[in-house]
Design a protein around this motif. Structure first.
Motif, short mmCIF file in Angstrom:
data_model
loop_
_atom_site.label_atom_id
_atom_site.label_comp_id
_atom_site.label_asym_id
_atom_site.label_seq_id
_atom_site.Cartn_x
_atom_site.Cartn_y
_atom_site.Cartn_z
N MET A 7 0.84 -1.21 0.00
CA MET A 7 0.00 0.00 0.00
C MET A 7 0.87 1.25 0.00
SD MET A 7 -3.30 1.20 1.23
CE MET A 7 -3.81 2.77 1.86
N LEU A 8 1.92 1.22 0.84
CA LEU A 8 2.81 2.38 0.92
C LEU A 8 3.51 2.61 -0.42
CD1 LEU A 8 4.30 1.95 4.47
CD2 LEU A 8 2.90 3.84 3.67
N LEU A 9 3.89 1.52 -1.05
CA LEU A 9 4.54 1.63 -2.37
C LEU A 9 3.58 2.26 -3.37
CD1 LEU A 9 6.52 -1.69 -2.77
CD2 LEU A 9 7.43 0.64 -2.78
N GLU A 10 2.33 1.81 -3.34
CA GLU A 10 1.34 2.37 -4.26
C GLU A 10 1.14 3.86 -3.99
OE1 GLU A 10 0.15 1.11 -6.82
OE2 GLU A 10 0.35 -1.05 -6.59
N MET A 11 1.08 4.21 -2.71
CA MET A 11 0.90 5.61 -2.37
C MET A 11 2.08 6.44 -2.84
SD MET A 11 -0.95 5.41 1.33
CE MET A 11 -0.94 7.16 1.69
N ALA A 12 3.26 5.85 -2.68
CA ALA A 12 4.46 6.56 -3.12
C ALA A 12 4.45 6.79 -4.62
CB ALA A 12 5.70 5.76 -2.71
#
Lengths: 318, 124
Positions: A7-12
């Motif tokens: 999720m964090l990767l996607e947000m990034a």
């Protein structure tokens, strides 16, 4: 933990429409998940809002996922973007029942909807469904479901479309560019007024934004009181009238007075609908000096009068 | 006078001038749920301003539009709100809500029921 990373990767990478699935446990990981979900929601909103406030036009919407279903609810066709978003191969989706793409709770919702769809010939509806990606992130989306008929074919087909308000980086860049070109176009008029050379477009510092936000909160908290003149209000906030006017519009997409009016009307609407207080005292409570004035403003905005709303609410028609 | 009510999302009860709202286990609140929750709450108010004690320990999630509705429309006829929370999930949820949705009525989160009631009693 793997999902949180995902999720964090996607947000990034600028994809704020993914969510993590919540369980009912109460532990630190769950707390982190709920925060992350809400954070993504807030950021998504800000990005859309920025687009809105900048251009003052309707925001652009792009089709994110499209599915063509046969009469059994199996996917016949889909677009590339859908595969990307769900991180599945096209072959994983095609010929599979549509509900396999959804989380359990949405599956029942979809089945109910499907049953009612089958009965109808031509039909349009929308439904909030939650998609599940291969890496177990979830995407809540409102889907538009359309049934189509072809003359030759007896069986109808169904198109499911998922619209997304643009958070695409390129889209934002485009808007930003639009904004810059627009403001440069506006500049000459400013210059002629002020007769100074090249006044740059006004820049709001973080401090200004904080002050204007405070102004916003003051308005919401004091709807019943008369708003001081913009000049005095700006002084009270520690800024000036011009910055307040300009910044408020930029931040909230509307003028101070219009915002105040809308908030007052919104509050009065709740009071009319759910209390039995006199309309006159409600008008007074939300800062209107006279009832006729309130009634006129109310009618102008909602297209029905306060007494019409009260009457309907009393009869429990709404 | 109606002093107890229950819908799909919460239980409401009115006792000694304080409105108690206890959210049911694992509820997810979206905008429609928020509208229903506020509407049912207001039916117990009988047009009076009340302090509200809101037990959110079992809430699963509240989405953005629901948070906004609860903060603005949802503060109608409320004198003050005390949330009962349990760290970490519901505590985080309340903190996030108070910080970002900025409800216009005094709102505070408590782990301890007594403290929450003391806070609300000062608004009676």
């Amino acid at each position: 933990m793997r999902q949180i990373n995902q999720m964090l990767l996607e947000m990034a990478s600028g994809n704020f429409f993914y969510r993590l699935e919540r369980s009912s446990q109460n532990n630190n990981v769950e707390a982190l998940i709920i925060m992350l979900n809400m954070l993504a929601e807030e950021i998504q909103e800000i990005l859309i809002h920025q687009g809105y406030a900048n251009t003052n036009e309707t925001f652009s919407q792009i089709v994110q996922m499209t599915f063509l279903l046969d009469e059994h609810g199996h996917v016949i066709m889909t677009n590339k973007e859908a595969c990307n978003i769900l991180s599945m191969l096209c072959t994983d989706i095609i010929n599979k029942p549509f509900e396999t793409l959804l989380i359990k709770k949405s599956q029942t919702k979809w089945k109910q909807c499907w049953e009612s769809l089958v009965l109808k010939n031509l039909h349009d509806t929308s439904l909030e469904l939650i998609f599940k990606t291969k890496s177990s992130l979830i995407i809540p989306k409102v889907c538009h479901i359309t049934t189509c008929k072809n003359k030759k074919e007896e069986q109808g087909q169904v198109i499911v479309t998922i619209i997304h308000q643009s958070t695409n980086q390129a889209e934002i860049e485009k808007k930003l560019k639009n904004r810059i070109t627009k403001s440069t176009r506006k500049e000459p008029s400013l210059e002629t007024k002020k007769n100074t050379s090249k006044t740059p477009k006004i820049r709001l510092s973080h401090d200004d934004i904080r002050k204007i936000r405070k102004g916003h909160d003051i308005i919401v908290n004091n709807l019943d009181k008369e708003l001081p003149s913009l000049r005095d209000f700006a002084l009270q906030l520690g800024t000036n009238e011009f910055k307040l006017k300009y910044g408020f519009k930029e931040l909230y997409g509307t003028t101070v007075y219009r915002f105040l009016l809308l908030e007052r009307l919104k509050k009065s609407k709740m009071m009319i609908q759910y209390t039995d207080l006199q309309l006159k005292s409600i008008a007074h409570m939300v800062g209107f000096k006279s009832f006729p004035h309130f009634s006129r403003a109310f009618k102008k905005h909602f297209e029905y009068t306060p007494s019409e709303l009260r009457k309907k609410a009393l009869n429990e028609e709404i | 006078m109606l002093t107890y009510f229950r819908n799909d999302y919460a239980e409401y009860s009115l006792d000694e001038g304080i409105l108690y709202i206890t959210y049911l286990k694992d509820v997810s609140i979206d905008l429609n749920a928020a509208i229903q929750i506020v509407k049912d709450r207001l039916s117990l108010h009988e047009s009076q301003f009340l302090p509200v004690l809101c037990d959110i320990r079992d809430v699963k999630e509240v989405n953005k539009s629901a948070r906004a509705y609860l903060a603005i429309e949802g503060s109608t006829l409320i004198k003050a709100v005390a949330f009962i929370v349990e760290p970490p999930v519901s505590e985080m949820l309340s903190e996030f809500y108070i910080q970002t949705s900025n409800p216009p009525v005094p709102t505070k989160a408590f782990i301890d029921m007594e403290e929450a009631l003391a806070f609300l009693n000062s608004f009676k």
